[in-house]
Every structure is written in C-alpha cells, then in structure tokens.
Design a protein around this motif. Structure first.
Motif, PDB file in Angstrom:
ATOM      1  N   ASP A  41      -4.464  -2.241   2.470  1.00  0.00           N
ATOM      2  CA  ASP A  41      -3.434  -0.919   1.866  1.00  0.00           C
ATOM      3  C   ASP A  41      -3.492  -1.433   0.538  1.00  0.00           C
ATOM      4  N   SER A  42      -5.255  -1.693   0.029  1.00  0.00           N
ATOM      5  CA  SER A  42      -5.130  -1.809  -1.324  1.00  0.00           C
ATOM      6  C   SER A  42      -6.152  -0.847  -2.780  1.00  0.00           C
ATOM      7  N   THR A  43      -5.673  -0.715  -3.312  1.00  0.00           N
ATOM      8  CA  THR A  43      -5.659   0.586  -4.586  1.00  0.00           C
ATOM      9  C   THR A  43      -6.856  -0.168  -5.106  1.00  0.00           C
ATOM     10  N   ASP A  94      -6.385   8.600  -6.370  1.00  0.00           N
ATOM     11  CA  ASP A  94      -5.628   8.466  -5.039  1.00  0.00           C
ATOM     12  C   ASP A  94      -4.359   7.005  -6.127  1.00  0.00           C
ATOM     13  N   ARG A  98      -1.010   6.899  -4.425  1.00  0.00           N
ATOM     14  CA  ARG A  98       0.133   5.483  -4.435  1.00  0.00           C
ATOM     15  C   ARG A  98       0.792   5.439  -5.081  1.00  0.00           C
ATOM     16  N   SER A 103       2.250   1.668  -1.792  1.00  0.00           N
ATOM     17  CA  SER A 103       1.749   0.841  -0.970  1.00  0.00           C
ATOM     18  C   SER A 103       1.887  -0.234  -0.228  1.00  0.00           C
ATOM     19  N   GLU A 104       1.465  -0.772   0.685  1.00  0.00           N
ATOM     20  CA  GLU A 104       1.936  -2.289   0.706  1.00  0.00           C
ATOM     21  C   GLU A 104       0.683  -2.846   0.581  1.00  0.00           C
ATOM     22  N   PRO A 105       0.036  -3.301  -1.042  1.00  0.00           N
ATOM     23  CA  PRO A 105      -1.464  -4.339  -0.315  1.00  0.00           C
ATOM     24  C   PRO A 105      -1.327  -5.814   0.262  1.00  0.00           C
ATOM     25  N   ARG A 168       3.466  -4.573  -5.428  1.00  0.00           N
ATOM     26  CA  ARG A 168       2.017  -2.741  -5.504  1.00  0.00           C
ATOM     27  C   ARG A 168       1.540  -3.208  -6.804  1.00  0.00           C
TER      28      ARG A 168
END
Length: 203
Positions: A41-43, A94, A98, A103-105, A168
């Motif tokens: 879940d990483s941009t 994106d 997010r 998001s939860e990287p 995040r």
C-alpha cells in the motif's frame, strides 16, 4: 568509407545489446515492484514501478530507433518523453487519491523492495555507462536510469521515515518527489530531442 560503415554497425549492435538488457531488467522490475507496492500500500513503490515502466518503454522505443536517421531517433526520444510525462501525471493523480482516502504503507516492504530496485538500477547504469554520450535516444536512456537511482534512494528513506513516524506522509511525499523526477526527465529529453530536430533541419 567501408571502415566507417563497419564502425556504425558495431556501435548499433552494442546499443542494441545494452537496450535489450535494460528493457528486460526494467520490465521485470516493473511487475515485481508494482506487485509489492500494491501489497505494501505504498505510493512511493507504485510511483517507482511506474518509473520502471516508463523506462522500459523508453528502451523499447530506443531499440526501434537503432540504425535509423537522427530525425527518427529524435522523434523516438520525443515519444519516450511523452510517455514519461503521462506516467508522471498518473502518479500525481494517485498521490491526490491516497492523500484524500488514506493509505497504510508497510515500511519493511518499502525498504526491502527499494533496496532490490536500487541494485537493479545500479546494474543498468553500469551497463549503459559507455553510451551515455551517444545519440539522443541513448542519452535519454542514461537520464532515466540515473533518475531511477535517485528515486530508489528516496523509497528507502521513505520506508525508514514511515517506520519512525508511523504515518503515511513520508511515503506520499517521496511518491510526489518521484513524480517530479519523472516529469523532470520527460522535460529534459523532450528539450534534447527538439534541439536535435532543429539542428538536423538546419543542416
């Protein structure tokens, strides 16, 4: 005269081998990094994977340009630059999504995958180093490979900061930086290609 033709053929074959390797490495890494980026879940990882895809497209177009006229090579570089531009804009979209929806990287996956991608891109730089001052399509390949190393270091730093801050935002910030690197690379290669075209038309 025949000696000159032989030299060009040898250089073309050398460029072809280099670009085939770069295309294979970047296409493979795009698939792996995108998969891990979605899992983490990483941009930043997804942005970096898009950068890999942009580079794979650049190398594929560069293969097409080998052996063709300088105008063909410059136009091929322009197409590469436009692809890079579109992917950079998609990364920004994106990032906005997010930022709004969250998001939860996963920091460990970010750092691990960032390290693997860094190794892959350093290998690419070593492979292409002897062609970094060649024609415009090869200069484009060098620019994008060098940008990738910067992006990979950013992903690793983002993973560390996500772990330390438990938020995040470092991931989103580095994703934005990667997008800027992609867009800057597009701008540089488009400017270089347009200069080549103008010079060729004045001869």
């Amino acid at each position: 005269m025949s000696g000159c033709g032989c030299e060009v053929t040898i250089n073309d074959e050398s460029q072809k081998r280099v670009l085939v390797w770069l295309l294979g490495i970047n296409a493979f890494m795009f698939v792996i990094e995108l998969s891990v980026g979605l899992l983490a879940d990483s941009t930043a990882l997804i942005a970096d994977s898009m950068d890999m895809l942009a580079d794979a497209i650049v190398y594929g177009i560069g293969l097409y340009a080998i052996g063709k006229s300088i105008i063909h090579k410059a136009n091929a570089a322009k197409v590469s630059g436009y692809f890079q531009l579109v992917l950079g804009l998609l990364i920004l979209i994106d990032i906005v999504r997010r930022s709004i929806y969250g998001s939860e990287p996963v920091s460990f996956l970010m750092m691990s995958m960032g390290g693997v991608a860094l190794i892959a891109n350093v290998i690419c730089l070593v492979i292409i180093r002897n062609h970094k001052n060649d024609e415009v399509h090869m200069r484009a390949s060098w620019i994008f490979s060098a940008n990738d190393v910067i992006a990979n270091l950013g992903v690793i730093c983002a993973g560390i900061l996500v772990m330390l801050t438990d938020t995040r935002w470092p991931d989103i910030a580095v994703g934005f930086i990667v997008a800027c690197v992609v867009l800057r690379g597009a701008k540089m290669i488009l400017a270089d290609a347009n200069n080549e075209i103008r010079e060729a038309q004045t001869k």
